[in-house]
Design an enzyme around this catalytic site. Structure first.
Site, PDB file in Angstrom:
ATOM      1  N   ARG A 101       0.744  -1.119   0.079  1.00 13.58           N
ATOM      2  CA  ARG A 101      -0.048  -0.131  -0.069  1.00 13.58           C
ATOM      3  C   ARG A 101       0.944   1.172   0.051  1.00 13.58           C
ATOM      4  O   ARG A 101       1.873   1.412   0.623  1.00 13.58           O
ATOM      5  CB  ARG A 101      -0.690   0.045   1.362  1.00 13.58           C
ATOM      6  CG  ARG A 101      -2.050  -1.147   1.189  1.00 13.58           C
ATOM      7  CD  ARG A 101      -2.959  -1.019   0.174  1.00 13.58           C
ATOM      8  NE  ARG A 101      -3.914  -2.072   0.072  1.00 13.58           N
ATOM      9  CZ  ARG A 101      -3.944  -2.969  -0.656  1.00 13.58           C
ATOM     10  NH1 ARG A 101      -2.954  -3.187  -1.305  1.00 13.58           N
ATOM     11  NH2 ARG A 101      -4.771  -4.223  -0.502  1.00 13.58           N
ATOM     12  N   HIS A 150      -0.411  -0.249 -10.124  1.00 14.56           N
ATOM     13  CA  HIS A 150      -0.777  -1.532  -9.164  1.00 14.56           C
ATOM     14  C   HIS A 150      -1.956  -2.245  -9.810  1.00 14.56           C
ATOM     15  O   HIS A 150      -3.067  -1.919  -9.561  1.00 14.56           O
ATOM     16  CB  HIS A 150      -1.220  -1.035  -7.874  1.00 14.56           C
ATOM     17  CG  HIS A 150      -1.189  -2.199  -6.939  1.00 14.56           C
ATOM     18  ND1 HIS A 150      -0.274  -2.681  -6.461  1.00 14.56           N
ATOM     19  CD2 HIS A 150      -2.325  -2.751  -6.303  1.00 14.56           C
ATOM     20  CE1 HIS A 150      -0.683  -3.698  -5.490  1.00 14.56           C
ATOM     21  NE2 HIS A 150      -2.148  -3.737  -5.439  1.00 14.56           N
ATOM     22  N   ASP A 205       5.275  -0.201  -6.756  1.00 13.37           N
ATOM     23  CA  ASP A 205       3.701  -0.610  -7.444  1.00 13.37           C
ATOM     24  C   ASP A 205       2.806  -0.084  -6.789  1.00 13.37           C
ATOM     25  O   ASP A 205       1.561  -0.241  -7.562  1.00 13.37           O
ATOM     26  CB  ASP A 205       3.770  -2.104  -7.365  1.00 13.37           C
ATOM     27  CG  ASP A 205       2.901  -2.669  -8.058  1.00 13.37           C
ATOM     28  OD1 ASP A 205       2.662  -2.475  -9.251  1.00 13.37           O
ATOM     29  OD2 ASP A 205       1.959  -3.440  -7.595  1.00 13.37           O
ATOM     30  N   GLU A 249      -1.825   7.996  -5.545  1.00 13.28           N
ATOM     31  CA  GLU A 249      -1.936   7.143  -7.102  1.00 13.28           C
ATOM     32  C   GLU A 249      -3.470   7.399  -7.519  1.00 13.28           C
ATOM     33  O   GLU A 249      -3.649   7.458  -8.785  1.00 13.28           O
ATOM     34  CB  GLU A 249      -1.550   5.766  -6.962  1.00 13.28           C
ATOM     35  CG  GLU A 249      -2.440   4.663  -6.441  1.00 13.28           C
ATOM     36  CD  GLU A 249      -1.961   3.439  -5.955  1.00 13.28           C
ATOM     37  OE1 GLU A 249      -2.567   2.672  -5.775  1.00 13.28           O
ATOM     38  OE2 GLU A 249      -0.561   3.319  -6.284  1.00 13.28           O
TER      39      GLU A 249
END
Length: 185
Positions: A85, A146, A109, A114
């Site tokens: 996370r 992600h 990732d 985001e």
């Protein structure tokens, strides 16, 4: 960091490369210990690891677990990879670690902010997130969206688990996969 399902799979893969594995998790996995994984306290993990991979949930205890203080412990030039996370990592502290050379390479990732950056075309848009823009300037940083959940297999598994939980709740009043709140305290 984090030896749930994903952390365990990463451990198995890294063992295939002959890596010595240290782990940090509040609930050690006996099977991993039997396979040679050594559980250590968080500070020791940071001090002894050449590569730190993060696979833990976001809880109040893990929010910004990787921060200016914990990065003082990380081995000089270590690689840091976060696939869990975004908010587990304090991005501004990581940027300082990259600039100083404390972090030798960074793989993300996930990114704390985001939501406005991924899964849509931003080709004609000026990037508004200055922190993210700064990350993109480093040659030793790799950022991916992600999307591990975005495979046919993963989406099928998500749908099947959801249907199974609904059916179980309808039959017994309990879901098949209980979500505990003990980590949220």
């Amino acid at each position: 960091m984090g030896t749930g399902r994903i952390g365990t799979l990463v451990a198995h893969i890294l063992q295939g490369f002959g890596c010595t594995l240290l782990a940090f998790d509040p609930v050690p996995d006996e099977t991993l210990e039997q396979r040679g994984v050594t559980y250590v306290p968080f500070p020791e993990l940071m001090e002894r690891s050449d590569i730190v991979t993060i696979h833990c949930p976001l809880t109040p205890q893990t929010h910004h677990l990787i921060n200016a203080n914990s990065l003082k412990l990380i081995r000089e030039g270590a690689m840091l990879i976060n696939t869990s996370r975004g908010a587990v990592v304090d991005t501004r502290a990581v940027i300082a670690g990259l600039k100083s050379g404390r972090i030798g390479a960074l793989g993300l990732d996930v990114y704390e902010e985001e939501g406005d950056l991924f899964f849509r075309n931003l080709s004609e848009t000026m990037l508004q997130d200055d922190v993210f823009a700064r990350l993109l300037t480093f040659p030793n940083v790799l950022i991916t969206g992600h999307q591990g959940f975005f495979t046919r297999e993963a989406l099928t598994a998500i749908a099947e688990t959801t249907i199974h939980n609904i059916s179980s709740f309808e039959e017994s009043g309990q879901t098949a996969h209980q979500i505990g709140t003990e980590l949220l305290a």
